[in-house]
Design a protein around this motif. Structure first.
Motif, PDB file in Angstrom:
ATOM      1  N   MET A   1      -1.358 -34.979  -1.695  1.00 52.83           N
ATOM      2  CA  MET A   1      -2.070 -33.728  -1.645  1.00 52.83           C
ATOM      3  C   MET A   1      -3.559 -34.037  -1.722  1.00 52.83           C
ATOM      4  SD  MET A   1      -1.969 -30.422  -4.233  1.00 52.83           S
ATOM      5  CE  MET A   1      -1.405 -31.365  -5.584  1.00 52.83           C
ATOM      6  N   PHE A   2      -4.331 -33.384  -0.877  1.00 51.53           N
ATOM      7  CA  PHE A   2      -5.779 -33.479  -0.924  1.00 51.53           C
ATOM      8  C   PHE A   2      -6.306 -32.095  -1.261  1.00 51.53           C
ATOM      9  CE2 PHE A   2      -4.520 -37.003   1.691  1.00 51.53           C
ATOM     10  CZ  PHE A   2      -5.368 -38.023   1.269  1.00 51.53           C
ATOM     11  N   LEU A   3      -7.272 -32.019  -2.128  1.00 48.06           N
ATOM     12  CA  LEU A   3      -7.822 -30.742  -2.560  1.00 48.06           C
ATOM     13  C   LEU A   3      -9.271 -30.603  -2.125  1.00 48.06           C
ATOM     14  CD1 LEU A   3      -6.518 -30.692  -6.239  1.00 48.06           C
ATOM     15  CD2 LEU A   3      -5.593 -29.422  -4.296  1.00 48.06           C
ATOM     16  N   ASP A   4      -9.635 -29.415  -1.690  1.00 47.37           N
ATOM     17  CA  ASP A   4     -11.022 -29.103  -1.406  1.00 47.37           C
ATOM     18  C   ASP A   4     -11.633 -28.633  -2.713  1.00 47.37           C
ATOM     19  OD1 ASP A   4     -13.477 -28.218  -0.571  1.00 47.37           O
ATOM     20  OD2 ASP A   4     -12.695 -26.704   0.806  1.00 47.37           O
ATOM     21  N   LEU A   5     -12.518 -29.428  -3.285  1.00 48.48           N
ATOM     22  CA  LEU A   5     -13.108 -29.102  -4.576  1.00 48.48           C
ATOM     23  C   LEU A   5     -14.484 -28.457  -4.455  1.00 48.48           C
ATOM     24  CD1 LEU A   5     -12.084 -32.229  -6.676  1.00 48.48           C
ATOM     25  CD2 LEU A   5     -10.981 -29.987  -6.555  1.00 48.48           C
ATOM     26  N   LYS A   6     -14.941 -28.233  -3.232  1.00 50.51           N
ATOM     27  CA  LYS A   6     -16.263 -27.655  -3.042  1.00 50.51           C
ATOM     28  C   LYS A   6     -16.365 -26.322  -3.780  1.00 50.51           C
ATOM     29  CE  LYS A   6     -19.789 -26.654   0.361  1.00 50.51           C
ATOM     30  NZ  LYS A   6     -20.825 -27.021  -0.578  1.00 50.51           N
ATOM     31  N   ASP A   7     -17.350 -26.251  -4.667  1.00 48.65           N
ATOM     32  CA  ASP A   7     -17.645 -25.064  -5.473  1.00 48.65           C
ATOM     33  C   ASP A   7     -16.530 -24.660  -6.436  1.00 48.65           C
ATOM     34  OD1 ASP A   7     -20.210 -24.770  -4.385  1.00 48.65           O
ATOM     35  OD2 ASP A   7     -19.397 -23.716  -2.650  1.00 48.65           O
ATOM     36  N   ARG A   8     -15.570 -25.532  -6.660  1.00 50.88           N
ATOM     37  CA  ARG A   8     -14.494 -25.248  -7.629  1.00 50.88           C
ATOM     38  C   ARG A   8     -14.935 -25.713  -9.020  1.00 50.88           C
ATOM     39  NH1 ARG A   8      -9.368 -23.030  -5.808  1.00 50.88           N
ATOM     40  NH2 ARG A   8      -9.230 -23.525  -3.611  1.00 50.88           N
ATOM     41  N   PRO A   9     -14.633 -24.944 -10.065  1.00 49.71           N
ATOM     42  CA  PRO A   9     -14.998 -25.352 -11.421  1.00 49.71           C
ATOM     43  C   PRO A   9     -14.065 -26.451 -11.946  1.00 49.71           C
ATOM     44  CG  PRO A   9     -13.897 -23.227 -11.456  1.00 49.71           C
ATOM     45  CD  PRO A   9     -14.047 -23.613 -10.010  1.00 49.71           C
ATOM     46  N   LEU A  26     -16.507 -36.444  -8.264  1.00 49.13           N
ATOM     47  CA  LEU A  26     -16.460 -34.981  -8.207  1.00 49.13           C
ATOM     48  C   LEU A  26     -17.753 -34.400  -7.645  1.00 49.13           C
ATOM     49  CD1 LEU A  26     -14.753 -34.400 -11.660  1.00 49.13           C
ATOM     50  CD2 LEU A  26     -13.748 -33.915  -9.400  1.00 49.13           C
ATOM     51  N   VAL A  27     -18.870 -35.013  -7.970  1.00 50.88           N
ATOM     52  CA  VAL A  27     -20.153 -34.588  -7.406  1.00 50.88           C
ATOM     53  C   VAL A  27     -20.116 -34.744  -5.890  1.00 50.88           C
ATOM     54  CG1 VAL A  27     -22.607 -35.182  -7.215  1.00 50.88           C
ATOM     55  CG2 VAL A  27     -21.545 -34.989  -9.473  1.00 50.88           C
ATOM     56  N   GLU A  28     -19.620 -35.884  -5.419  1.00 57.01           N
ATOM     57  CA  GLU A  28     -19.508 -36.128  -3.973  1.00 57.01           C
ATOM     58  C   GLU A  28     -18.623 -35.080  -3.308  1.00 57.01           C
ATOM     59  OE1 GLU A  28     -18.251 -40.091  -3.016  1.00 57.01           O
ATOM     60  OE2 GLU A  28     -19.760 -40.984  -4.336  1.00 57.01           O
ATOM     61  N   ALA A  29     -17.614 -34.595  -4.022  1.00 54.25           N
ATOM     62  CA  ALA A  29     -16.686 -33.605  -3.478  1.00 54.25           C
ATOM     63  C   ALA A  29     -17.254 -32.187  -3.535  1.00 54.25           C
ATOM     64  CB  ALA A  29     -15.350 -33.666  -4.232  1.00 54.25           C
ATOM     65  N   GLY A  30     -18.398 -32.009  -4.186  1.00 53.81           N
ATOM     66  CA  GLY A  30     -19.033 -30.701  -4.236  1.00 53.81           C
ATOM     67  C   GLY A  30     -18.527 -29.773  -5.324  1.00 53.81           C
ATOM     68  N   ALA A  31     -17.823 -30.327  -6.310  1.00 49.87           N
ATOM     69  CA  ALA A  31     -17.292 -29.507  -7.404  1.00 49.87           C
ATOM     70  C   ALA A  31     -18.420 -28.990  -8.299  1.00 49.87           C
ATOM     71  CB  ALA A  31     -16.308 -30.328  -8.238  1.00 49.87           C
ATOM     72  N   GLU A  41     -23.415 -41.143 -21.511  1.00 50.35           N
ATOM     73  CA  GLU A  41     -24.122 -42.239 -20.869  1.00 50.35           C
ATOM     74  C   GLU A  41     -25.408 -41.670 -20.267  1.00 50.35           C
ATOM     75  OE1 GLU A  41     -23.350 -45.596 -20.499  1.00 50.35           O
ATOM     76  OE2 GLU A  41     -21.765 -45.221 -21.948  1.00 50.35           O
ATOM     77  N   PRO A  42     -26.504 -42.395 -20.296  1.00 52.24           N
ATOM     78  CA  PRO A  42     -27.769 -41.887 -19.769  1.00 52.24           C
ATOM     79  C   PRO A  42     -27.700 -41.446 -18.306  1.00 52.24           C
ATOM     80  CG  PRO A  42     -28.115 -43.963 -20.932  1.00 52.24           C
ATOM     81  CD  PRO A  42     -26.636 -43.734 -20.869  1.00 52.24           C
ATOM     82  N   GLU A  43     -26.833 -42.060 -17.518  1.00 58.57           N
ATOM     83  CA  GLU A  43     -26.720 -41.725 -16.091  1.00 58.57           C
ATOM     84  C   GLU A  43     -26.283 -40.283 -15.843  1.00 58.57           C
ATOM     85  OE1 GLU A  43     -25.806 -46.195 -16.395  1.00 58.57           O
ATOM     86  OE2 GLU A  43     -25.420 -44.399 -17.568  1.00 58.57           O
ATOM     87  N   PHE A  44     -25.646 -39.679 -16.828  1.00 55.64           N
ATOM     88  CA  PHE A  44     -25.225 -38.285 -16.674  1.00 55.64           C
ATOM     89  C   PHE A  44     -26.422 -37.358 -16.488  1.00 55.64           C
ATOM     90  CE2 PHE A  44     -21.033 -39.534 -18.144  1.00 55.64           C
ATOM     91  CZ  PHE A  44     -20.205 -38.653 -17.460  1.00 55.64           C
ATOM     92  N   LEU A  47     -27.187 -36.442 -12.912  1.00 56.24           N
ATOM     93  CA  LEU A  47     -26.169 -35.772 -12.107  1.00 56.24           C
ATOM     94  C   LEU A  47     -26.287 -34.255 -12.202  1.00 56.24           C
ATOM     95  CD1 LEU A  47     -23.070 -37.977 -13.009  1.00 56.24           C
ATOM     96  CD2 LEU A  47     -24.499 -38.103 -10.967  1.00 56.24           C
ATOM     97  N   PRO A  48     -25.915 -33.557 -11.126  1.00 55.34           N
ATOM     98  CA  PRO A  48     -25.962 -32.092 -11.141  1.00 55.34           C
ATOM     99  C   PRO A  48     -24.733 -31.494 -11.824  1.00 55.34           C
ATOM    100  CG  PRO A  48     -25.225 -32.848  -8.998  1.00 55.34           C
ATOM    101  CD  PRO A  48     -25.541 -34.082  -9.813  1.00 55.34           C
ATOM    102  N   VAL A  49     -24.702 -31.651 -13.145  1.00 55.28           N
ATOM    103  CA  VAL A  49     -23.581 -31.148 -13.937  1.00 55.28           C
ATOM    104  C   VAL A  49     -24.114 -30.315 -15.095  1.00 55.28           C
ATOM    105  CG1 VAL A  49     -22.128 -33.151 -13.373  1.00 55.28           C
ATOM    106  CG2 VAL A  49     -23.461 -33.151 -15.482  1.00 55.28           C
ATOM    107  N   ARG A  50     -23.270 -29.471 -15.613  1.00 55.18           N
ATOM    108  CA  ARG A  50     -23.592 -28.722 -16.825  1.00 55.18           C
ATOM    109  C   ARG A  50     -23.080 -29.532 -18.008  1.00 55.18           C
ATOM    110  NH1 ARG A  50     -20.125 -24.671 -19.326  1.00 55.18           N
ATOM    111  NH2 ARG A  50     -21.319 -23.727 -20.995  1.00 55.18           N
ATOM    112  N   MET A  51     -23.986 -29.954 -18.885  1.00 51.30           N
ATOM    113  CA  MET A  51     -23.608 -30.746 -20.056  1.00 51.30           C
ATOM    114  C   MET A  51     -23.454 -29.832 -21.269  1.00 51.30           C
ATOM    115  SD  MET A  51     -23.316 -34.057 -19.432  1.00 51.30           S
ATOM    116  CE  MET A  51     -23.144 -34.502 -21.129  1.00 51.30           C
ATOM    117  N   VAL A  52     -22.332 -29.990 -21.973  1.00 43.33           N
ATOM    118  CA  VAL A  52     -22.090 -29.283 -23.223  1.00 43.33           C
ATOM    119  C   VAL A  52     -21.907 -30.371 -24.271  1.00 43.33           C
ATOM    120  CG1 VAL A  52     -20.605 -27.668 -24.465  1.00 43.33           C
ATOM    121  CG2 VAL A  52     -21.009 -27.363 -21.999  1.00 43.33           C
ATOM    122  N   ARG A  53     -22.875 -30.522 -25.146  1.00 46.23           N
ATOM    123  CA  ARG A  53     -22.866 -31.639 -26.105  1.00 46.23           C
ATOM    124  C   ARG A  53     -22.178 -31.247 -27.407  1.00 46.23           C
ATOM    125  NH1 ARG A  53     -26.561 -36.014 -24.764  1.00 46.23           N
ATOM    126  NH2 ARG A  53     -27.498 -35.484 -22.767  1.00 46.23           N
TER     127      ARG A  53
END
Length: 112
Positions: A1-9, A26-31, A41-44, A47-53
């Motif tokens: 199964m392949f999933l389209d993750l574009k704009d999926r939470p 997941l970033v590459e997939a557009g999620a 990790e500092p690399e986060f 990335l275009p992610v929402r961080m919840v610490r």
């Protein structure tokens, strides 16, 4: 199964090296990615992610499409898997293939 993750939470719990590798895919997939972890990790930061610490809460599962449990704590990953299953969510448990509802295949990039 392949999933389209574009704009999926998608929820990623953990922010170490394994979580970073999964999150980059997941970033590459557009999620639309939320990462929950008390430390990362500092690399986060790049990335275009929402961080919840903070630590994972079952309420973090509300409204997500997929879950990745990628902490360095076996028991926490197990609990995330149980909570996801209880909400009929597909979860990938980084350190336990037998608990995964799905696995992520290897990818090869060639040329453009």
């Amino acid at each position: 199964m392949f999933l389209d993750l574009k704009d999926r939470p998608v929820l990623v719990v953990g922010a170490g090296k394994v979580a970073l590798r999964k999150t980059r895919g997941l970033v590459e997939a557009g999620a639309k990615i939320t990462v929950v972890a008390p430390e990362c990790e500092p690399e986060f930061e790049e990335l275009p992610v929402r961080m919840v610490r903070r630590r994972f809460r079952a309420s973090d599962l509300a409204g997500v499409f997929l879950v990745f449990a990628a902490t360095d704590d076996r028991l926490t990953n197990h609990r995330i898997g149980i909570a996801a299953k209880g909400r009929s969510l597909l979860a990938n448990i980084a350190d336990s293939a037998e608990e995964c509802a799905f696995i992520v295949p290897a990818r090869i990039h060639r040329g453009d």
